[in-house]
Design a protein around this motif. Structure first.
Motif, PDB file in Angstrom:
ATOM      1  N   ALA A 113      13.038   4.957 -12.377  1.00 51.86           N
ATOM      2  CA  ALA A 113      12.219   6.059 -12.884  1.00 51.86           C
ATOM      3  C   ALA A 113      10.844   6.007 -12.234  1.00 51.86           C
ATOM      4  O   ALA A 113      10.370   4.951 -11.819  1.00 51.86           O
ATOM      5  CB  ALA A 113      12.076   5.956 -14.406  1.00 51.86           C
ATOM      6  N   GLY A 114      10.201   7.175 -12.148  1.00 47.49           N
ATOM      7  CA  GLY A 114       8.835   7.158 -11.663  1.00 47.49           C
ATOM      8  C   GLY A 114       8.469   8.356 -10.811  1.00 47.49           C
ATOM      9  O   GLY A 114       9.172   9.355 -10.750  1.00 47.49           O
ATOM     10  N   ASP A 115       7.357   8.209 -10.147  1.00 47.21           N
ATOM     11  CA  ASP A 115       6.725   9.284  -9.383  1.00 47.21           C
ATOM     12  C   ASP A 115       6.737   8.891  -7.917  1.00 47.21           C
ATOM     13  O   ASP A 115       6.028   7.974  -7.504  1.00 47.21           O
ATOM     14  CB  ASP A 115       5.297   9.473  -9.899  1.00 47.21           C
ATOM     15  CG  ASP A 115       4.522  10.531  -9.125  1.00 47.21           C
ATOM     16  OD1 ASP A 115       5.115  11.180  -8.248  1.00 47.21           O
ATOM     17  OD2 ASP A 115       3.317  10.696  -9.400  1.00 47.21           O
ATOM     18  N   LEU A 141       8.707   3.068 -10.660  1.00 47.52           N
ATOM     19  CA  LEU A 141       8.276   3.215  -9.266  1.00 47.52           C
ATOM     20  C   LEU A 141       7.125   4.206  -9.148  1.00 47.52           C
ATOM     21  O   LEU A 141       7.084   5.216  -9.836  1.00 47.52           O
ATOM     22  CB  LEU A 141       9.466   3.701  -8.424  1.00 47.52           C
ATOM     23  CG  LEU A 141       9.220   4.026  -6.954  1.00 47.52           C
ATOM     24  CD1 LEU A 141       9.011   2.747  -6.163  1.00 47.52           C
ATOM     25  CD2 LEU A 141      10.411   4.809  -6.394  1.00 47.52           C
ATOM     26  N   TYR A 142       6.195   3.893  -8.244  1.00 52.68           N
ATOM     27  CA  TYR A 142       5.117   4.843  -7.943  1.00 52.68           C
ATOM     28  C   TYR A 142       4.779   4.781  -6.464  1.00 52.68           C
ATOM     29  O   TYR A 142       4.471   3.711  -5.923  1.00 52.68           O
ATOM     30  CB  TYR A 142       3.864   4.539  -8.762  1.00 52.68           C
ATOM     31  CG  TYR A 142       2.693   5.435  -8.406  1.00 52.68           C
ATOM     32  CD1 TYR A 142       2.726   6.793  -8.689  1.00 52.68           C
ATOM     33  CD2 TYR A 142       1.566   4.923  -7.765  1.00 52.68           C
ATOM     34  CE1 TYR A 142       1.663   7.625  -8.353  1.00 52.68           C
ATOM     35  CE2 TYR A 142       0.496   5.738  -7.425  1.00 52.68           C
ATOM     36  CZ  TYR A 142       0.548   7.082  -7.719  1.00 52.68           C
ATOM     37  OH  TYR A 142      -0.494   7.919  -7.383  1.00 52.68           O
ATOM     38  N   ARG A 143       4.832   5.943  -5.798  1.00 55.23           N
ATOM     39  CA  ARG A 143       4.387   6.063  -4.413  1.00 55.23           C
ATOM     40  C   ARG A 143       3.168   6.957  -4.393  1.00 55.23           C
ATOM     41  O   ARG A 143       3.221   8.113  -4.819  1.00 55.23           O
ATOM     42  CB  ARG A 143       5.485   6.673  -3.527  1.00 55.23           C
ATOM     43  CG  ARG A 143       5.183   6.537  -2.020  1.00 55.23           C
ATOM     44  CD  ARG A 143       6.123   7.399  -1.203  1.00 55.23           C
ATOM     45  NE  ARG A 143       5.738   8.797  -1.241  1.00 55.23           N
ATOM     46  CZ  ARG A 143       4.806   9.358  -0.464  1.00 55.23           C
ATOM     47  NH1 ARG A 143       4.170   8.611   0.435  1.00 55.23           N
ATOM     48  NH2 ARG A 143       4.512  10.637  -0.570  1.00 55.23           N
ATOM     49  N   PRO A 144       2.024   6.455  -3.912  1.00 52.17           N
ATOM     50  CA  PRO A 144       0.783   7.245  -3.899  1.00 52.17           C
ATOM     51  C   PRO A 144       0.959   8.544  -3.117  1.00 52.17           C
ATOM     52  O   PRO A 144       1.790   8.626  -2.202  1.00 52.17           O
ATOM     53  CB  PRO A 144      -0.224   6.321  -3.207  1.00 52.17           C
ATOM     54  CG  PRO A 144       0.310   4.947  -3.429  1.00 52.17           C
ATOM     55  CD  PRO A 144       1.810   5.094  -3.397  1.00 52.17           C
ATOM     56  N   ASP A 154      12.855   2.838   4.759  1.00 58.63           N
ATOM     57  CA  ASP A 154      13.575   1.600   5.067  1.00 58.63           C
ATOM     58  C   ASP A 154      13.544   0.662   3.863  1.00 58.63           C
ATOM     59  O   ASP A 154      14.566   0.078   3.483  1.00 58.63           O
ATOM     60  CB  ASP A 154      12.956   0.924   6.295  1.00 58.63           C
ATOM     61  CG  ASP A 154      13.685  -0.354   6.670  1.00 58.63           C
ATOM     62  OD1 ASP A 154      14.885  -0.272   7.007  1.00 58.63           O
ATOM     63  OD2 ASP A 154      13.064  -1.437   6.604  1.00 58.63           O
ATOM     64  N   GLU A 155      12.355   0.520   3.251  1.00 59.53           N
ATOM     65  CA  GLU A 155      12.240  -0.340   2.069  1.00 59.53           C
ATOM     66  C   GLU A 155      13.058   0.223   0.905  1.00 59.53           C
ATOM     67  O   GLU A 155      13.706  -0.530   0.174  1.00 59.53           O
ATOM     68  CB  GLU A 155      10.768  -0.476   1.660  1.00 59.53           C
ATOM     69  CG  GLU A 155       9.921  -1.250   2.648  1.00 59.53           C
ATOM     70  CD  GLU A 155       8.470  -1.326   2.207  1.00 59.53           C
ATOM     71  OE1 GLU A 155       8.125  -0.691   1.174  1.00 59.53           O
ATOM     72  OE2 GLU A 155       7.684  -2.016   2.882  1.00 59.53           O
ATOM     73  N   PHE A 156      13.049   1.534   0.756  1.00 62.00           N
ATOM     74  CA  PHE A 156      13.762   2.165  -0.352  1.00 62.00           C
ATOM     75  C   PHE A 156      15.271   2.013  -0.179  1.00 62.00           C
ATOM     76  O   PHE A 156      15.997   1.734  -1.145  1.00 62.00           O
ATOM     77  CB  PHE A 156      13.383   3.643  -0.428  1.00 62.00           C
ATOM     78  CG  PHE A 156      13.826   4.317  -1.681  1.00 62.00           C
ATOM     79  CD1 PHE A 156      13.191   4.074  -2.885  1.00 62.00           C
ATOM     80  CD2 PHE A 156      14.894   5.202  -1.662  1.00 62.00           C
ATOM     81  CE1 PHE A 156      13.606   4.698  -4.056  1.00 62.00           C
ATOM     82  CE2 PHE A 156      15.311   5.842  -2.825  1.00 62.00           C
ATOM     83  CZ  PHE A 156      14.671   5.578  -4.028  1.00 62.00           C
ATOM     84  N   ASP A 195       0.825  -1.208   0.000  1.00 62.47           N
ATOM     85  CA  ASP A 195       0.000   0.000   0.000  1.00 62.47           C
ATOM     86  C   ASP A 195       0.859   1.257   0.000  1.00 62.47           C
ATOM     87  O   ASP A 195       0.377   2.346  -0.326  1.00 62.47           O
ATOM     88  CB  ASP A 195      -0.919   0.007   1.228  1.00 62.47           C
ATOM     89  CG  ASP A 195      -1.964  -1.103   1.172  1.00 62.47           C
ATOM     90  OD1 ASP A 195      -2.273  -1.548   0.045  1.00 62.47           O
ATOM     91  OD2 ASP A 195      -2.451  -1.520   2.236  1.00 62.47           O
ATOM     92  N   ILE A 196       2.126   1.128   0.379  1.00 59.49           N
ATOM     93  CA  ILE A 196       3.014   2.278   0.466  1.00 59.49           C
ATOM     94  C   ILE A 196       3.603   2.632  -0.888  1.00 59.49           C
ATOM     95  O   ILE A 196       3.710   3.798  -1.256  1.00 59.49           O
ATOM     96  CB  ILE A 196       4.136   1.995   1.480  1.00 59.49           C
ATOM     97  CG1 ILE A 196       3.542   1.774   2.872  1.00 59.49           C
ATOM     98  CG2 ILE A 196       5.156   3.130   1.496  1.00 59.49           C
ATOM     99  CD1 ILE A 196       4.565   1.383   3.904  1.00 59.49           C
TER     100      ILE A 196
END
Length: 208
Positions: A78-80, A43-46, A59-61, A20-21
């Motif tokens: 790449a991403g948001d 990559l996409y983070r809401p 931590d995950e990153f 969900d993150i």
């Protein structure tokens, strides 16, 4: 979505489990005269308040970037992220995210706003590249064409093998008293007149 030219080969790499993150997909690209394999991540983070899940996300990153610490492959993420890098001096969460990138030898290639509202611009889309000769010599930019509220942006890497040019052989002659005689002798032996097309409609370029 990742679009890849058919001349390249690829395989999926499971470096990250979606949650969900954040969500992401990775492929390793090879072939097509590449100097080295390229790991491309999408990559996409809401757009949630990063403070709510900051500890888990960072931590995950950090664990994700550490996987490529000793890799000799090119790595492009790449991403948001919905983390505005223009505010790293005002927001401690954003600055910590940037620190994680630098600590793992990853550098953002986009430095100008990629998303615009009626009141401001933000830098939330980017290419994060592992430091290498190819990424240092890369060229990146942002398109001024507006397709959505996010501006299209691009990255060009010089990571293709150079094609060997065919060797050209040239004849070198020295300047000496007999040079004119040697030239006349070579011309007579070449039988140039026998190679000419004497047809009045012949192509003069071919004869030349």
């Amino acid at each position: 979505i990742i679009y890849l030219l058919e001349k390249f080969e690829y395989k999926h790499r499971d470096f990250y489990s979606n949650s969900d993150i954040c969500e992401a997909q990775f492929i390793e690209i090879s072939g097509g005269n590449l100097i080295s394999n390229v790991i491309l991540g999408n990559l996409y983070r809401p757009p949630r308040n990063i403070v709510d899940n900051y500890a888990t996300f960072t931590d995950e990153f950090a664990q994700l970037l550490s996987l490529f610490e000793s890799s000799n492959k090119e790595f492009i993420l790449a991403g948001d992220t919905n983390i505005n890098l223009l505010e790293i001096n005002e927001n401690t969460s954003y600055s910590s995210f940037f620190d994680i990138l630098i600590e793992n030898s990853f550098f953002p290639k986009i430095t100008m706003p990629t998303r615009f509202s009626n009141t401001r611009g933000t830098l939330i889309d980017n290419f994060f590249c592992k430091l290498s000769k190819a990424t240092l010599n890369s060229f990146s930019g942002i398109s001024i064409n507006k397709f959505s509220d996010h501006q299209p942006y691009f990255l060009c890497l010089d990571i293709m093998k150079k094609l060997q040019k065919s060797q050209k052989l040239i004849r070198v002659s020295t300047k000496k008293k007999t040079a004119a005689d040697d030239f006349l002798k070579d011309s007579m032996q070449a039988n140039i007149t026998n190679k000419l097309d004497l047809n009045p409609n012949a192509d003069p370029d071919k004869n030349y």
